[in-house]
Write a protein that holds these residues in place. Structure first.
Motif, PDB file in Angstrom:
ATOM      1  N   PRO A   1      -3.920   4.541  13.792  1.00 12.40           N
ATOM      2  CA  PRO A   1      -3.519   5.950  13.811  1.00 12.40           C
ATOM      3  C   PRO A   1      -4.712   6.831  13.425  1.00 12.40           C
ATOM      4  CG  PRO A   1      -2.708   4.850  11.825  1.00 12.40           C
ATOM      5  CD  PRO A   1      -3.623   3.891  12.518  1.00 12.40           C
ATOM      6  N   ASN A   2      -4.521   8.128  13.343  1.00  9.87           N
ATOM      7  CA  ASN A   2      -5.577   8.966  12.763  1.00  9.87           C
ATOM      8  C   ASN A   2      -4.980   9.882  11.694  1.00  9.87           C
ATOM      9  OD1 ASN A   2      -4.613  11.306  14.088  1.00  9.87           O
ATOM     10  ND2 ASN A   2      -6.027  11.083  15.782  1.00  9.87           N
TER      11      ASN A   2
ATOM     12  N   LYS B   1      -1.029  -1.530  -5.795  1.00 12.56           N
ATOM     13  CA  LYS B   1      -1.765  -2.494  -6.614  1.00 12.56           C
ATOM     14  C   LYS B   1      -1.450  -2.298  -8.100  1.00 12.56           C
ATOM     15  CE  LYS B   1      -6.436  -4.315  -7.059  1.00 12.56           C
ATOM     16  NZ  LYS B   1      -7.834  -4.035  -6.705  1.00 12.56           N
ATOM     17  N   ASN B   2      -1.733  -1.097  -8.610  1.00 12.09           N
ATOM     18  CA  ASN B   2      -1.459  -0.888 -10.044  1.00 12.09           C
ATOM     19  C   ASN B   2      -1.142   0.552 -10.438  1.00 12.09           C
ATOM     20  OD1 ASN B   2      -4.008   0.170  -9.803  1.00 12.09           O
ATOM     21  ND2 ASN B   2      -4.999  -1.708 -10.527  1.00 12.09           N
TER      22      ASN B   2
ATOM     23  N   GLU C   1      -2.319 -12.877  -1.249  1.00 11.17           N
ATOM     24  CA  GLU C   1      -1.150 -12.683  -2.120  1.00 11.17           C
ATOM     25  C   GLU C   1       0.167 -12.908  -1.364  1.00 11.17           C
ATOM     26  OE1 GLU C   1      -3.520  -9.347  -4.758  1.00 11.17           O
ATOM     27  OE2 GLU C   1      -1.750  -8.724  -3.663  1.00 11.17           O
TER      28      GLU C   1
ATOM     29  N   GLY D   1       0.874  -1.172   0.000  1.00 10.58           N
ATOM     30  CA  GLY D   1       0.000   0.000   0.000  1.00 10.58           C
ATOM     31  C   GLY D   1       0.907   1.217   0.000  1.00 10.58           C
TER      32      GLY D   1
ATOM     33  N   VAL E   1      -3.294  -0.829   3.479  1.00  2.53           N
ATOM     34  CA  VAL E   1      -4.339  -0.879   2.448  1.00  2.53           C
ATOM     35  C   VAL E   1      -5.693  -0.731   3.133  1.00  2.53           C
ATOM     36  CG1 VAL E   1      -2.942  -2.382   0.987  1.00  2.53           C
ATOM     37  CG2 VAL E   1      -4.635  -3.405   2.523  1.00  2.53           C
ATOM     38  N   LYS E   2      -6.716  -0.432   2.350  1.00  2.00           N
ATOM     39  CA  LYS E   2      -8.065  -0.292   2.894  1.00  2.00           C
ATOM     40  C   LYS E   2      -8.541  -1.661   3.395  1.00  2.00           C
ATOM     41  CE  LYS E   2      -8.921   4.044   1.618  1.00  2.00           C
ATOM     42  NZ  LYS E   2      -8.874   5.107   2.634  1.00  2.00           N
ATOM     43  N   PRO E   3      -9.403  -1.666   4.413  1.00  2.00           N
ATOM     44  CA  PRO E   3      -9.876  -2.949   4.962  1.00  2.00           C
ATOM     45  C   PRO E   3     -10.433  -3.883   3.892  1.00  2.00           C
ATOM     46  CG  PRO E   3     -10.570  -1.138   6.368  1.00  2.00           C
ATOM     47  CD  PRO E   3      -9.909  -0.511   5.173  1.00  2.00           C
TER      48      PRO E   3
ATOM     49  N   ASN F   1      -1.903   7.412   1.230  1.00  2.00           N
ATOM     50  CA  ASN F   1      -1.668   8.509   2.176  1.00  2.00           C
ATOM     51  C   ASN F   1      -0.977   8.041   3.443  1.00  2.00           C
ATOM     52  OD1 ASN F   1      -3.047  10.430   0.552  1.00  2.00           O
ATOM     53  ND2 ASN F   1      -4.971   9.505   1.194  1.00  2.00           N
ATOM     54  N   MET F   2      -1.453   6.919   3.992  1.00  2.00           N
ATOM     55  CA  MET F   2      -0.875   6.456   5.259  1.00  2.00           C
ATOM     56  C   MET F   2       0.579   6.035   5.063  1.00  2.00           C
ATOM     57  SD  MET F   2      -0.814   5.761   8.400  1.00  2.00           S
ATOM     58  CE  MET F   2      -2.400   6.493   8.741  1.00  2.00           C
TER      59      MET F   2
ATOM     60  N   LYS G   1       5.470  -9.027  -5.021  1.00  2.00           N
ATOM     61  CA  LYS G   1       5.282  -9.193  -3.571  1.00  2.00           C
ATOM     62  C   LYS G   1       6.212 -10.260  -3.001  1.00  2.00           C
ATOM     63  CE  LYS G   1       0.725  -7.225  -2.884  1.00  2.00           C
ATOM     64  NZ  LYS G   1       0.180  -6.929  -4.213  1.00  2.00           N
TER      65      LYS G   1
ATOM     66  N   ALA H   1      -5.203  -1.436   8.899  1.00  2.00           N
ATOM     67  CA  ALA H   1      -6.572  -1.529   8.371  1.00  2.00           C
ATOM     68  C   ALA H   1      -7.573  -1.649   9.516  1.00  2.00           C
ATOM     69  CB  ALA H   1      -6.681  -2.734   7.447  1.00  2.00           C
ATOM     70  N   ALA H   2      -8.452  -0.664   9.620  1.00  2.00           N
ATOM     71  CA  ALA H   2      -9.434  -0.664  10.703  1.00  2.00           C
ATOM     72  C   ALA H   2     -10.327  -1.897  10.588  1.00  2.00           C
ATOM     73  CB  ALA H   2     -10.282   0.597  10.625  1.00  2.00           C
TER      74      ALA H   2
HETATM   75  N1  NAP Z   1      -4.926   8.065   5.815  1.00  2.00           N
HETATM   76  C1  NAP Z   1      -5.047   8.112   7.134  1.00  2.00           C
HETATM   77  O1  NAP Z   1      -4.804   9.134   7.765  1.00  2.00           O
HETATM   78  C2  NAP Z   1      -5.459   6.888   7.915  1.00  2.00           C
HETATM   79  C3  NAP Z   1      -5.741   7.002   9.297  1.00  2.00           C
HETATM   80  C4  NAP Z   1      -6.052   5.826  10.026  1.00  2.00           C
HETATM   81  C5  NAP Z   1      -6.080   4.595   9.393  1.00  2.00           C
HETATM   82  N2  NAP Z   1      -5.813   4.535   8.038  1.00  2.00           N
HETATM   83  C6  NAP Z   1      -5.876   3.229   7.408  1.00  2.00           C
HETATM   84  O2  NAP Z   1      -4.728   3.040   6.607  1.00  2.00           O
HETATM   85  C7  NAP Z   1      -5.054   2.220   5.495  1.00  2.00           C
HETATM   86  C8  NAP Z   1      -4.553   2.897   4.211  1.00  2.00           C
HETATM   87  O3  NAP Z   1      -5.215   4.140   4.102  1.00  2.00           O
HETATM   88  P1  NAP Z   1      -4.767   5.212   3.027  1.00  2.00           P
HETATM   89  O4  NAP Z   1      -5.449   6.478   3.397  1.00  2.00           O
HETATM   90  O5  NAP Z   1      -3.287   5.186   2.877  1.00  2.00           O
HETATM   91  O6  NAP Z   1      -5.450   4.592   1.707  1.00  2.00           O
HETATM   92  P2  NAP Z   1      -5.107   4.944   0.163  1.00  2.00           P
HETATM   93  O7  NAP Z   1      -4.461   6.270   0.075  1.00  2.00           O
HETATM   94  O8  NAP Z   1      -6.358   4.674  -0.583  1.00  2.00           O
HETATM   95  O9  NAP Z   1      -4.013   3.853  -0.235  1.00  2.00           O
HETATM   96  C9  NAP Z   1      -4.342   2.485  -0.311  1.00  2.00           C
HETATM   97  C10 NAP Z   1      -3.181   1.789  -0.986  1.00  2.00           C
HETATM   98  O10 NAP Z   1      -3.452   0.381  -0.983  1.00  2.00           O
HETATM   99  C11 NAP Z   1      -2.966  -0.117  -2.238  1.00  2.00           C
HETATM  100  N3  NAP Z   1      -3.513  -1.450  -2.521  1.00  2.00           N
HETATM  101  C12 NAP Z   1      -4.804  -1.827  -2.673  1.00  2.00           C
HETATM  102  N4  NAP Z   1      -4.863  -3.145  -2.965  1.00  2.00           N
HETATM  103  C13 NAP Z   1      -3.584  -3.603  -3.013  1.00  2.00           C
HETATM  104  C14 NAP Z   1      -2.985  -4.858  -3.292  1.00  2.00           C
HETATM  105  N5  NAP Z   1      -3.731  -5.946  -3.556  1.00  2.00           N
HETATM  106  N6  NAP Z   1      -1.651  -4.954  -3.245  1.00  2.00           N
HETATM  107  C15 NAP Z   1      -0.875  -3.859  -2.968  1.00  2.00           C
HETATM  108  N7  NAP Z   1      -1.375  -2.638  -2.708  1.00  2.00           N
HETATM  109  C16 NAP Z   1      -2.724  -2.524  -2.718  1.00  2.00           C
HETATM  110  C17 NAP Z   1      -3.390   0.943  -3.219  1.00  2.00           C
HETATM  111  O11 NAP Z   1      -2.695   0.766  -4.449  1.00  2.00           O
HETATM  112  P3  NAP Z   1      -3.232   1.445  -5.834  1.00  2.00           P
HETATM  113  O12 NAP Z   1      -3.168   2.936  -5.630  1.00  2.00           O
HETATM  114  O13 NAP Z   1      -2.279   0.960  -6.864  1.00  2.00           O
HETATM  115  O14 NAP Z   1      -4.642   0.957  -6.016  1.00  2.00           O
HETATM  116  C18 NAP Z   1      -2.942   2.190  -2.439  1.00  2.00           C
HETATM  117  O15 NAP Z   1      -1.569   2.425  -2.623  1.00  2.00           O
HETATM  118  C19 NAP Z   1      -6.570   2.032   5.503  1.00  2.00           C
HETATM  119  O16 NAP Z   1      -6.901   0.771   6.037  1.00  2.00           O
HETATM  120  C20 NAP Z   1      -7.055   3.132   6.428  1.00  2.00           C
HETATM  121  O17 NAP Z   1      -8.237   2.805   7.085  1.00  2.00           O
HETATM  122  C21 NAP Z   1      -5.518   5.635   7.294  1.00  2.00           C
END
Ligand code: NAP
Length: 278
Positions: A122-123, A39-40, A85, A11, A74-76, A14-15, A60, A100-101
């Motif tokens: 985290p938040n 992912k892609n 994988e 992943g 990655v998202k839940p 943003n996180m 991977k 992942a929450a």
């Molecule tokens: N952002 C925050 O502040 C925050 C706070 C608390 C918790 N979280 C948790 O952190 C996690 C990530 O959040 P985010 O905000 O970083 O999400 P995001 O920006 O949408 O990033 C998700 C990442 O997961 C990748 N991904 C999806 N399927 C994959 C796979 N099969 N193999 C490899 N990579 C894969 C996506 O790749 P592609 O772009 O190529 O699709 C993308 O890089 C989530 O579970 C969220 O609930 C985030």
């Protein structure tokens, strides 16, 4: 403190980037220790490689072979696919860290076998290195594993260790908490504007007020009720304002917000927890 391990990020959103920014700024990791995949989105991987000098790959098996700690950012709803994988390449020497929450350690362990698992909640203030992060260990993770995860997340804010059973409530309090504060900020800005302030000025006053109140809480270590009492003189302006908040049911609304958000976290947990092995 430095973390003397190789780290793989699955992943690259943003996180993951917020963590990279934090760990490099804090000197906890060096770019050569980090491998990132997604992912892609090729463009995104290329940008991260340029910005942070990390290694990137779409393989991977390679990432798992090169990484001792694997952060699942990655998202839940993407967790089941990611777990299946990486399962063939996961060994007991890996430490798996999930942000992942709602995906329990047990579900991750069910897919990945002998690897220790730690969850982190985290938040969004991770982006400015001011997250409130709770971490919880699974069945196989010990104090050394928690110490590594604590060091990584301390690079983006404050960290507390909790039993995993508390993570739904943590999600409701500090995971969703920034949004509650933003609503309060919105209401204060709107009210200030309606009462005659220019909107920009109201926004600046409110942002600095929230920052200052947060600093008072963290730097003095005083309980919020003590700080509130100290700024509330009998018959004064603050008391008049607080009476209106109490009459408006602020406390009951906050209690309901936490109860409902925790319930929603429990509901979501039963949905995405359907991992390939469960
Ligand atoms: N952002 C925050 O502040 C925050 C706070 C608390 C918790 N979280 C948790 O952190 C996690 C990530 O959040 P985010 O905000 O970083 O999400 P995001 O920006 O949408 O990033 C998700 C990442 O997961 C990748 N991904 C999806 N399927 C994959 C796979 N099969 N193999 C490899 N990579 C894969 C996506 O790749 P592609 O772009 O190529 O699709 C993308 O890089 C989530 O579970 C969220 O609930 C985030």
């Amino acid at each position: 403190m430095q973390v003397d391990r190789t780290i793989g990020f699955i992943g690259a959103g943003n996180m993951a980037e917020a963590l990279l920014r934090g760990v490099f700024a804090a000197g906890v990791l060096r770019p050569a220790q980090c491998t990132v995949t997604n992912k892609n989105n090729d463009e995104r991987l290329a940008r991260l490689a340029r910005a942070w000098a990390v290694r990137t790959t779409r393989d991977k098996a390679l990432l798992m072979a090169e990484s001792e700690v694997v952060i699942l950012a990655v998202k839940p709803h993407d967790m089941p696919a990611v777990l299946s994988e990486i399962a063939p390449y996961t060994t007991a020497r890996h430490l798996i860290v999930s942000v992942a929450a709602g995906v329990p350690c047990e579900a991750i362990e069910g897919c990945l076998g002998a690897a220790p698992v730690v969850r982190a909640m985290p938040n969004t203030s991770t982006a400015v290195r001011a997250s409130a992060t709770a971490i919880a260990s699974g069945r196989l993770a010990g104090p050394d594993h928690l110490a590594i995860v604590r060091t990584l997340f301390e690079a983006v804010g404050w960290v507390g260790v909790v039993p995993e059973s508390m993570l739904d409530v943590v999600t409701a309090v500090s995971g969703s908490g920034p949004a509650y504060i933003y609503v309060l900020a919105e209401a204060l800005v709107d009210s200030g504007e309606q009462a005659g302030l220019p909107r920009d000025l109201a926004r600046a006053l409110v942002a600095q007020t929230i920052l200052g109140a947060g600093k008072m809480l963290t730097e003095t270590g005083e309980a919020p009720e003590r700080l509130r009492e100290r700024v509330t003189s009998p018959g004064g302006t603050t008391m008049a304002g607080l009476e209106a908040l109490e009459q408006g049911g602020l406390r009951a609304a906050v209690r309901a917000a936490v109860t409902r958000a925790a319930r929603r976290a429990r509901e979501l947990r039963s949905a995405p927890a359907r991992t390939p092995a469960s």
